[in-house]
Design an enzyme around this catalytic site. Structure first.
Site, mmCIF file in Angstrom:
data_model
loop_
_atom_site.group_PDB
_atom_site.id
_atom_site.type_symbol
_atom_site.label_atom_id
_atom_site.label_comp_id
_atom_site.label_asym_id
_atom_site.label_seq_id
_atom_site.Cartn_x
_atom_site.Cartn_y
_atom_site.Cartn_z
ATOM 1 N N ASP A 1 12.215 -3.944 3.302
ATOM 2 C CA ASP A 1 12.741 -2.981 4.285
ATOM 3 C C ASP A 1 12.231 -3.311 5.676
ATOM 4 O OD1 ASP A 1 13.895 -0.473 5.325
ATOM 5 O OD2 ASP A 1 11.784 -0.023 5.653
ATOM 6 N N HIS B 1 9.005 14.037 3.320
ATOM 7 C CA HIS B 1 9.351 13.091 4.381
ATOM 8 C C HIS B 1 10.229 13.789 5.407
ATOM 9 C CE1 HIS B 1 10.344 9.302 6.337
ATOM 10 N NE2 HIS B 1 11.591 9.755 6.405
ATOM 11 N N LYS C 1 10.672 3.163 0.830
ATOM 12 C CA LYS C 1 9.254 3.389 1.145
ATOM 13 C C LYS C 1 8.715 4.575 0.345
ATOM 14 C CE LYS C 1 10.731 3.026 5.346
ATOM 15 N NZ LYS C 1 11.206 2.712 6.662
ATOM 16 N N SER D 1 16.605 2.486 3.254
ATOM 17 C CA SER D 1 15.391 2.124 3.982
ATOM 18 C C SER D 1 14.319 3.213 3.798
ATOM 19 C CB SER D 1 15.756 1.943 5.467
ATOM 20 O OG SER D 1 14.626 1.930 6.274
ATOM 21 N N ARG E 1 18.251 -5.300 11.349
ATOM 22 C CA ARG E 1 19.296 -4.307 11.691
ATOM 23 C C ARG E 1 19.158 -3.864 13.132
ATOM 24 N NH1 ARG E 1 17.736 0.089 7.919
ATOM 25 N NH2 ARG E 1 19.313 1.308 8.985
HETATM 26 N N1 URA Z 1 13.940 5.390 9.428
HETATM 27 C C1 URA Z 1 13.761 4.420 8.503
HETATM 28 O O1 URA Z 1 12.705 4.317 7.890
HETATM 29 N N2 URA Z 1 14.786 3.578 8.273
HETATM 30 C C2 URA Z 1 15.981 3.661 8.912
HETATM 31 O O2 URA Z 1 16.862 2.865 8.641
HETATM 32 C C3 URA Z 1 16.145 4.673 9.864
HETATM 33 C C4 URA Z 1 15.084 5.542 10.107
#
Ligand code: URA
Length: 437
Positions: free
Chosen positions: A161, A82, A187, A183, A168
Site C-alpha cells: 500500500d 479508524h 493497513k 488502501s 497513485r
Molecule cells: N488514506 C489512505 O490510507 N489511503 C487512501 O487511499 C486514501 C486515504
C-alpha cells in the site's frame, strides 16, 4: 501470468481472480513489476472500478505484503477504530480508554497529521514523555494489563500500500473508491484487530466531500472487512463543522481530557459515545443499545478517566498532566479573532480552518517539518450561532506574530455570515453494518 494480460483484462472491464491480484501485489512489492505497469493497472481500475470480491482480494494481498500483528491472544476482544481524517477529531483519545475500561482490547497504531487533518500520534506527543514507540512485547503486555496502547505505525506494515499510494499520488489515481477502500483496510487488517469501527467523515473538512461518496466508501470498506473475516461497522459523521472546539495537538488532548471527566463540548461527547458503543458492541457481542448504556456509565463514573490516566502513565507520559493539562506546552501569543460583521454563521469551511491551524504551527507544510504542540485555535462560535460585530469568534495560539496574522486571515476567510440561521445538520448521518446490505 503476464502483467500485460492482467492490465488488458482490467481495461476491458473483466474481473480479476484473487490469484491474479496477488501476483500483481506481490510482484509490485518485490520490485519485479515496474511502476509504469502498476500505474497502468491503477488507471484501469480508476475507469473500470472493481467488484467487491476483487476489492477484498486486492486488500487481502496488500495486507499480507509485509508484517502483520498477531492479536489472537485477545480472542475476539481486540477492537480498532479508524477515522478517515478530520479537523479537531480527537475521538481516539476518548474512545480508546473508554472501551478499554469495559474490557475491550485496543492495540492501536495511529498516524501523524496529513495536510489540514490532525493525527493521533502528534497529539499524544504533546504529553511530555509519552512514548509513541514500544517493543512488540511492551505493546502487547500493556494492552493485556490496561486494555489500551497507542503507538505510531511501526515495522513493515502493508508495504504494497505504501508503494501503491505513492504511485497513485503522482498518477492522478488517488480518488478511486476501491483503491482508497483497499488502501485503508489493508493497513487495518495487517494491524490485527478482530473488530473495526470506521468513522467515515463527510463535508468540507473531510476527504469525501459528500455524504453519498462517504457512504459508498464506507460500504466498500465494511464489505472488505466482512469478506476478510473481521467484524466491521462504519459510522458516517459530519465534518462540515470542526469536531469540538480545540484544534491543535495539546489543545485537543486537553479537550479530550475534559470529555473523559464528564465535561467538554457536546458534539465531541456524542460522536465519541456512538463510536465507543459500536466498538463495545462488536467486541463484547452485545447490542448497540446495551453497549451505549455501558459506555455512558463508564464515562460518567470515572472508569474511562482512570483508564486514560493509567494508559498515559504506562506509556511514559507525565502523570501530572492528568491533574493539570497546562503542564503541556503553552503558546506565547494567545489572541482573539473578532467578527467583522453581525449575523448568523451560516457555514464554516472546515478545511480552511484546519489550514489556519497548520499555519499557526499545529501541522506540517513539509513532511520533515516539526510541529509546535501548543499551537492551534479554540473555536468560540460555530455554524448556526448569531454573532455581533466585534464578538470573539476564536482564540488563536501561536509563537509567531506573522503566523497569527496569517492564521487570523485564513480563519476569517473560512467563515460565512448571513441574515438567516442555516438549517441544522445531523452530526451522525447513518451507520453501515455488515448485515444491512
Ligand atoms: N488514506 C489512505 O490510507 N489511503 C487512501 O487511499 C486514501 C486515504
Amino acid at each position: 501470468m503476464r502483467v500485460y494480460d492482467l492490465i488488458q483484462k482490467k481495461k476491458n472491464g473483466e474481473e480479476l481472480t484473487p490469484a491474479e491480484l496477488d501476483f500483481l501485489v506481490q510482484g509490485y512489492t518485490n520490485g519485479t513489476i515496474p511502476d509504469y505497469q502498476m500505474s497502468a493497472f491503477a488507471m484501469a481500475v480508476y475507469f473500470q472500478s472493481m467488484t467487491p470480491a476483487e476489492t477484498a482480494a486486492l486488500t487481502d494481498a496488500m495486507a499480507r505484503s509485509g508484517d502483520t500483528v498477531d492479536l489472537s491472544c485477545f480472542g475476539d476482544l481486540s477492537v480498532d477504530k479508524h477515522s478517515t481524517g478530520g479537523v479537531g477529531d480527537k475521538t481516539t483519545l476518548i474512545v480508546a480508554p473508554l472501551v478499554a475500561s469495559l474490557g475491550c482490547k485496543v492495540a492501536k497504531m495511529s498516524g501523524r497529521g496529513l495536510g489540514h487533518t490532525g493525527g493521533t500520534v502528534d497529539k499524544l506527543e504533546s504529553i511530555p514523555g509519552y512514548k509513541t514507540t514500544l517493543t512488540g512485547e511492551e505493546f502487547l503486555s500493556q494492552v493485556s494489563e490496561i486494555g489500551v496502547a497507542v503507538i505510531g505505525q511501526s515495522g513493515n506494515l502493508a508495504p504494497a500500500d505504501k508503494k501503491l499510494y505513492a504511485l497513485r499520488d503522482v498518477t492522478a489515481t488517488v480518488d478511486s473508491i476501491p483503491l482508497i477502500a483497499s488502501s485503508i483496510m489493508s493497513k487495518k487488517l495487517a494491524a490485527g484487530s478482530h473488530s473495526i469501527v470506521l468513522d467515515v467523515k463527510f463535508g468540507s473538512g473531510a476527504f469525501m466531500k459528500t455524504e453519498e461518496d462517504a457512504a459508498t466508501l464506507a460500504r466498500a470498506m465494511v464489505d472488505i472487512g466482512t469478506e476478510c473475516g473481521r467484524n466491521v461497522t462504519a459510522v458516517l459523521t459530519n465534518m462540515d463543522i470542526p469536531l469540538g472546539c480545540g484544534i491543535g495537538n495539546a489543545l485537543e488532548v486537553a479537550e479530550a481530557m475534559q470529555v473523559l471527566r464528564g465535561e467538554g463540548p457536546d458534539d465531541l461527547r456524542r460522536v465519541s459515545l456512538v463510536l465507543a458503543a459500536h466498538m463495545v458492541s462488536l467486541s463484547l457481542g452485545i447490542t448497540v443499545d446495551e453497549a451505549m448504556v455501558r459506555v455512558e456509565d463508564a464515562l460518567d463514573n470515572g472508569h474511562a478517566w482512570n483508564t486514560f490516566c493509567r494508559w498515559i502513565t504506562a506509556q511514559g507520559g507525565d502523570p501530572l498532566v492528568c491533574q493539570d493539562p497546562s503542564r503541556m506546552k503553552q503558546s506565547s501569543i494567545i489572541r482573539e479573532v473578532r467578527a467583522p460583521r453581525s449575523g448568523y454563521i451560516t457555514h464554516m469551511n472546515t478545511e480552511k480552518i484546519g489550514e489556519a491551524a497548520v499555519v499557526l504551527g499545529a501541522g506540517r507544510a513539509r513532511k520533515e517539518d516539526d510541529i509546535d504542540p501548543a499551537a492551534g485555535l479554540r473555536i468560540l462560535k460555530k455554524t448556526g450561532d448569531l454573532v455581533h460585530e466585534g464578538d470573539a469568534l476564536a482564540i488563536l495560539h501561536t509563537e509567531r506574530e506573522d503566523a497569527f496574522e496569517d492564521g487570523a486571515a485564513r480563519y476569517l476567510d473560512a467563515i460565512a455570515f448571513g441574515e438567516d440561521a442555516p438549517a441544522a445538520m445531523p452530526l451522525i448521518s447513518r451507520v453501515i453494518r455488515a448485515e444491512n446490505k
